[in-house]
Design a protein around this motif. Structure first.
Motif, PDB file in Angstrom:
ATOM      1  N   GLY A 139       0.714  -1.143   0.069  1.00 50.51           N
ATOM      2  CA  GLY A 139      -0.003   0.063  -0.058  1.00 50.51           C
ATOM      3  C   GLY A 139       0.779   1.228  -0.059  1.00 50.51           C
ATOM      4  O   GLY A 139       0.251   2.381   0.051  1.00 50.51           O
ATOM      5  N   LEU A 140       2.322   1.250  -0.332  1.00 49.34           N
ATOM      6  CA  LEU A 140       2.995   2.410  -0.011  1.00 49.34           C
ATOM      7  C   LEU A 140       2.731   3.360  -0.939  1.00 49.34           C
ATOM      8  O   LEU A 140       2.634   4.618  -0.669  1.00 49.34           O
ATOM      9  N   SER A 141       2.796   3.144  -2.191  1.00 48.68           N
ATOM     10  CA  SER A 141       2.628   4.024  -3.064  1.00 48.68           C
ATOM     11  C   SER A 141       1.306   4.871  -3.184  1.00 48.68           C
ATOM     12  O   SER A 141       1.335   6.157  -3.153  1.00 48.68           O
ATOM     13  N   LYS A 142       0.206   4.362  -2.741  1.00 48.41           N
ATOM     14  CA  LYS A 142      -1.087   4.946  -2.604  1.00 48.41           C
ATOM     15  C   LYS A 142      -0.930   5.707  -1.393  1.00 48.41           C
ATOM     16  O   LYS A 142      -1.671   6.913  -1.388  1.00 48.41           O
ATOM     17  N   ALA A 143      -0.503   5.352  -0.303  1.00 44.61           N
ATOM     18  CA  ALA A 143      -0.633   5.789   1.043  1.00 44.61           C
ATOM     19  C   ALA A 143       0.287   7.107   1.003  1.00 44.61           C
ATOM     20  O   ALA A 143      -0.060   8.193   1.503  1.00 44.61           O
ATOM     21  N   ALA A 144       1.363   7.109   0.033  1.00 47.09           N
ATOM     22  CA  ALA A 144       2.336   8.325   0.149  1.00 47.09           C
ATOM     23  C   ALA A 144       1.595   9.479  -0.746  1.00 47.09           C
ATOM     24  O   ALA A 144       1.774  10.634  -0.472  1.00 47.09           O
ATOM     25  N   SER A 145       1.010   9.075  -1.899  1.00 46.95           N
ATOM     26  CA  SER A 145       0.025  10.032  -2.586  1.00 46.95           C
ATOM     27  C   SER A 145      -1.199  10.671  -1.620  1.00 46.95           C
ATOM     28  O   SER A 145      -1.222  11.681  -1.335  1.00 46.95           O
ATOM     29  N   ILE A 146      -1.819   9.712  -1.019  1.00 48.66           N
ATOM     30  CA  ILE A 146      -2.837  10.139  -0.130  1.00 48.66           C
ATOM     31  C   ILE A 146      -2.479  11.132   1.122  1.00 48.66           C
ATOM     32  O   ILE A 146      -3.079  11.838   1.339  1.00 48.66           O
ATOM     33  N   SER A 147      -1.126  10.727   1.591  1.00 49.03           N
ATOM     34  CA  SER A 147      -0.751  11.526   2.806  1.00 49.03           C
ATOM     35  C   SER A 147      -0.594  12.846   2.356  1.00 49.03           C
ATOM     36  O   SER A 147      -0.732  13.896   3.258  1.00 49.03           O
ATOM     37  N   THR A 148      -0.320  13.459   1.159  1.00 51.79           N
ATOM     38  CA  THR A 148      -0.254  14.466   0.878  1.00 51.79           C
ATOM     39  C   THR A 148      -1.506  15.494   0.625  1.00 51.79           C
ATOM     40  O   THR A 148      -1.696  16.496   0.727  1.00 51.79           O
ATOM     41  N   ILE A 149      -2.608  14.572   0.654  1.00 57.15           N
ATOM     42  CA  ILE A 149      -4.117  15.135   0.828  1.00 57.15           C
ATOM     43  C   ILE A 149      -4.244  15.775   2.119  1.00 57.15           C
ATOM     44  O   ILE A 149      -5.076  16.727   2.234  1.00 57.15           O
ATOM     45  N   SER A 150      -3.687  15.438   2.982  1.00 60.93           N
ATOM     46  CA  SER A 150      -3.837  15.932   4.270  1.00 60.93           C
ATOM     47  C   SER A 150      -3.610  17.640   4.405  1.00 60.93           C
ATOM     48  O   SER A 150      -3.926  18.277   5.072  1.00 60.93           O
ATOM     49  N   LEU A 151      -2.345  17.872   3.596  1.00 62.12           N
ATOM     50  CA  LEU A 151      -1.756  19.178   3.367  1.00 62.12           C
ATOM     51  C   LEU A 151      -2.970  20.051   2.720  1.00 62.12           C
ATOM     52  O   LEU A 151      -3.463  21.276   3.035  1.00 62.12           O
ATOM     53  N   ALA A 152      -3.737  19.332   1.597  1.00 61.90           N
ATOM     54  CA  ALA A 152      -4.477  20.311   0.791  1.00 61.90           C
ATOM     55  C   ALA A 152      -5.949  20.206   1.716  1.00 61.90           C
ATOM     56  O   ALA A 152      -6.778  21.294   1.646  1.00 61.90           O
ATOM     57  N   ALA A 153      -6.272  19.302   2.375  1.00 62.58           N
ATOM     58  CA  ALA A 153      -7.314  19.341   3.081  1.00 62.58           C
ATOM     59  C   ALA A 153      -7.486  20.308   4.194  1.00 62.58           C
ATOM     60  O   ALA A 153      -8.449  21.052   4.298  1.00 62.58           O
ATOM     61  N   ALA A 154      -6.193  20.501   4.812  1.00 65.42           N
ATOM     62  CA  ALA A 154      -5.992  21.512   5.840  1.00 65.42           C
ATOM     63  C   ALA A 154      -6.040  22.804   5.285  1.00 65.42           C
ATOM     64  O   ALA A 154      -6.563  23.827   5.792  1.00 65.42           O
ATOM     65  N   ARG A 155      -5.561  23.155   4.060  1.00 68.45           N
ATOM     66  CA  ARG A 155      -5.464  24.361   3.237  1.00 68.45           C
ATOM     67  C   ARG A 155      -6.888  24.694   2.728  1.00 68.45           C
ATOM     68  O   ARG A 155      -7.326  26.020   2.547  1.00 68.45           O
ATOM     69  N   SER A 156      -7.982  23.560   2.899  1.00 70.01           N
ATOM     70  CA  SER A 156      -9.385  23.847   2.104  1.00 70.01           C
ATOM     71  C   SER A 156     -10.044  24.545   3.289  1.00 70.01           C
ATOM     72  O   SER A 156     -10.999  25.262   2.940  1.00 70.01           O
ATOM     73  N   VAL A 157      -9.701  24.363   4.578  1.00 74.62           N
ATOM     74  CA  VAL A 157     -10.513  25.184   5.569  1.00 74.62           C
ATOM     75  C   VAL A 157      -9.587  25.994   6.567  1.00 74.62           C
ATOM     76  O   VAL A 157     -10.121  26.861   6.904  1.00 74.62           O
ATOM     77  N   GLY A 158      -8.303  25.752   6.751  1.00 72.76           N
ATOM     78  CA  GLY A 158      -7.421  26.443   7.532  1.00 72.76           C
ATOM     79  C   GLY A 158      -7.385  27.969   7.156  1.00 72.76           C
ATOM     80  O   GLY A 158      -7.552  28.749   8.147  1.00 72.76           O
ATOM     81  N   PRO A 159      -6.905  28.222   6.042  1.00 68.51           N
ATOM     82  CA  PRO A 159      -6.698  29.671   5.738  1.00 68.51           C
ATOM     83  C   PRO A 159      -8.044  30.565   5.857  1.00 68.51           C
ATOM     84  O   PRO A 159      -8.127  31.762   6.318  1.00 68.51           O
ATOM     85  N   ALA A 160      -9.309  30.156   5.567  1.00 68.40           N
ATOM     86  CA  ALA A 160     -10.412  30.979   5.660  1.00 68.40           C
ATOM     87  C   ALA A 160     -10.832  30.841   6.944  1.00 68.40           C
ATOM     88  O   ALA A 160     -11.188  32.002   7.414  1.00 68.40           O
ATOM     89  N   LEU A 161     -10.675  29.809   7.944  1.00 68.48           N
ATOM     90  CA  LEU A 161     -10.879  29.880   9.173  1.00 68.48           C
ATOM     91  C   LEU A 161     -10.052  30.840   9.947  1.00 68.48           C
ATOM     92  O   LEU A 161     -10.291  31.753  10.792  1.00 68.48           O
ATOM     93  N   ALA A 162      -8.613  30.820   9.792  1.00 68.21           N
ATOM     94  CA  ALA A 162      -7.604  31.631  10.122  1.00 68.21           C
ATOM     95  C   ALA A 162      -7.994  33.055   9.830  1.00 68.21           C
ATOM     96  O   ALA A 162      -7.690  33.772  10.614  1.00 68.21           O
ATOM     97  N   GLY A 163      -8.211  33.497   8.628  1.00 66.46           N
ATOM     98  CA  GLY A 163      -8.547  34.643   8.325  1.00 66.46           C
ATOM     99  C   GLY A 163      -9.621  35.362   9.173  1.00 66.46           C
ATOM    100  O   GLY A 163      -9.679  36.464   9.392  1.00 66.46           O
ATOM    101  N   LEU A 164     -11.007  34.597   9.251  1.00 62.96           N
ATOM    102  CA  LEU A 164     -11.762  34.972   9.812  1.00 62.96           C
ATOM    103  C   LEU A 164     -11.335  35.139  11.680  1.00 62.96           C
ATOM    104  O   LEU A 164     -11.982  36.400  12.346  1.00 62.96           O
ATOM    105  N   THR A 165     -10.901  34.302  11.865  1.00 66.12           N
ATOM    106  CA  THR A 165     -10.389  34.339  13.428  1.00 66.12           C
ATOM    107  C   THR A 165      -9.556  35.397  13.424  1.00 66.12           C
ATOM    108  O   THR A 165      -9.484  36.114  14.532  1.00 66.12           O
ATOM    109  N   PHE A 166      -8.587  35.816  12.702  1.00 59.16           N
ATOM    110  CA  PHE A 166      -7.494  36.849  12.936  1.00 59.16           C
ATOM    111  C   PHE A 166      -8.339  38.177  12.807  1.00 59.16           C
ATOM    112  O   PHE A 166      -7.980  39.266  13.554  1.00 59.16           O
ATOM    113  N   GLN A 167      -9.353  38.138  11.891  1.00 58.53           N
ATOM    114  CA  GLN A 167     -10.145  39.612  11.895  1.00 58.53           C
ATOM    115  C   GLN A 167     -10.925  39.715  13.160  1.00 58.53           C
ATOM    116  O   GLN A 167     -11.224  40.860  13.343  1.00 58.53           O
TER     117      GLN A 167
END
Length: 415
Positions: A139-167
């Motif tokens: 399962g190594l190849s697919k797991a390595a690719s999928i692990s990068t989705i965690s970065l994208a999933a975080a960026r899908s909500v993190g910046p918007a929520l962070a911007g609102l929290t900062f303001q």
């Protein structure tokens, strides 16, 4: 269908699910901190070069400590390292609250970010090294690719929520949210069961990889760098992968600096607009990561499509004349980033034997994160001298140049 089949295959392993959950929590929390620090520095100085100081302080330790981290991870259980770094990150992050003010002491801020970066140098290598142990060779190849989705999933909500929290609540609240996230990360990593992990040393005998370390084949095996010798040697394909990774990371992956500066300085966007462009970019990156995970097999030659699509998407974003069009082009860049990161991570994991994954991923981490400080310094100068759009154009040219390198270096040899 095997346990590793299909993009969701690795999630059949409970250990991988806990790991992925921790990565999403960690990367989401980091966005609260990063966006807060970026806006505090830009608000105090109005300079992209001053902003690049945050990036340099965050990632320079990875360049300096990447190799020691890789050697450590070939000897110490990655799970243990991840538990220690989670707690250390929570403590250091919480202390940033005392220096995030309206008129911050930039050198003290840079220094504390550098301490956190030193901890992260070990965390990032461990997070990549543990993937084999979570899913095993199949399962190594697919797991390595999928692990990068965690970065994208975080960026899908993190910046918007962070911007609102900062303001609404200010930078200190953003910092404390990140510190709390690290504690949740520690809890998720604590749930990884050591007795269900795959041992890299035992799998090394069964799964030879073409990186210049050949499988034992008689008396000459030790001299060739087989498992008995413990020698890590690199083939032409692996060297190509490492070079491309360095160039792309140096010139095309400084999105925290380039996208934030382009929206804020070039288009005059506020914190909400900064969060929106990162979120749109991340939504596309989730799709790009899924597309990468669907490939049944990944090799260095797979980088041809990855670098080509990445270069084209960067050029499209560089050409956007208004903030509205820049936002519209952000998902396309996200797809390209997600696909590139998924392919490059899978190719790196597949290119070496299991007992050398720690060493290989330390080199990849040095390339992908260790080059960021130098790229930030360069791109900060480019943005201050011209604009963020010019910086994106430079990034596009570098990605397309890497496309040519991969084409030349991996072309079949005629007989």
């Amino acid at each position: 269908m095997g346990s590793g089949a299909g993009p969701a295959g690795p999630f059949r392993y409970p250990n991988f699910s806990w790991y992925f959950t921790g990565q999403v929590l960690s990367n989401t929390g980091v966005w609260f901190q990063n966006l807060a620090l970026q806006l505090v520095v830009l608000g105090a100085t109005g300079s992209a070069q001053a902003l690049s100081g945050i990036t340099i302080a965050q990632f320079l330790p990875i360049f300096l400590l990447g190799i020691p981290a890789g050697r450590l991870l070939d000897r110490v259980a990655p799970r243990t390292v991840l538990l220690v770094t989670s707690l250390a990150s929570a403590v250091v992050t919480a202390s940033l609250v005392f220096v995030v003010t309206r008129d911050p002491d930039l050198w003290l801020l840079y220094g504390m970010v550098g301490v956190l970066g030193s901890v992260q140098a070990f965390e990032r290598v461990a997070a990549q090294t543990i993937i084999f142990e979570l899913v095993g060779p199949d399962g190594l190849s697919k797991a390595a690719s999928i692990s990068t989705i965690s970065l994208a999933a975080a960026r899908s909500v993190g910046p918007a929520l962070a911007g609102l929290t900062f303001q609404g609540l200010g930078p200190s609240a953003c910092i404390l949210i990140n510190a709390a996230a690290y504690l949740l990360v520690f809890a998720s990593r604590l749930r990884i069961r050591p007795d269900a992990l795959h041992r890299r040393s035992s799998q090394a005998q069964q799964r030879p990889r073409e990186e210049g370390v050949k499988a034992p084949a008689g008396p000459g095996a030790k001299a060739l760098g087989g498992p008995a010798s413990g020698t890590f040697r690199r083939s032409r394909d692996v060297n190509t992968l490492l070079v491309v990774n360095v160039v792309i990371s140096l010139l095309a992956m400084n999105f925290g600096l380039v996208l934030t500066s382009t929206v804020n300085l070039s288009y005059g966007g506020d914190a909400g607009a900064v969060g929106a462009v990162h979120t749109l970019n991340a939504v596309g990156a989730v799709l790009g990561g899924i597309l990468a995970a669907r490939r049944p097999r990944v090799s260095v030659r797979s980088m041809i499509a990855a670098t080509g699509v990445f270069g084209a998407a960067l050029a499209l974003n560089a050409a956007a004349p208004t903030l509205l069009l820049f936002l519209a082009a952000a998902p396309a860049l996200g797809i390209a980033v997600g696909y590139y990161q998924g392919i490059v991570n899978a190719a790196a994991q597949e290119s070496v034997r299991p007992q050398f994954i720690g060493r290989m991923m330390s080199l990849m981490t040095m390339g992908s994160y260790g080059m960021v400080p130098f790229g930030a310094l360069l791109m900060g100068w480019v943005i201050d001298a011209s604009s963020g759009r010019v910086a994106l154009a430079v990034s596009a040219v570098s990605a397309l140049a890497c496309l040519l390198v991969v084409l030349i270096r991996t072309r079949p040899v005629s007989r």
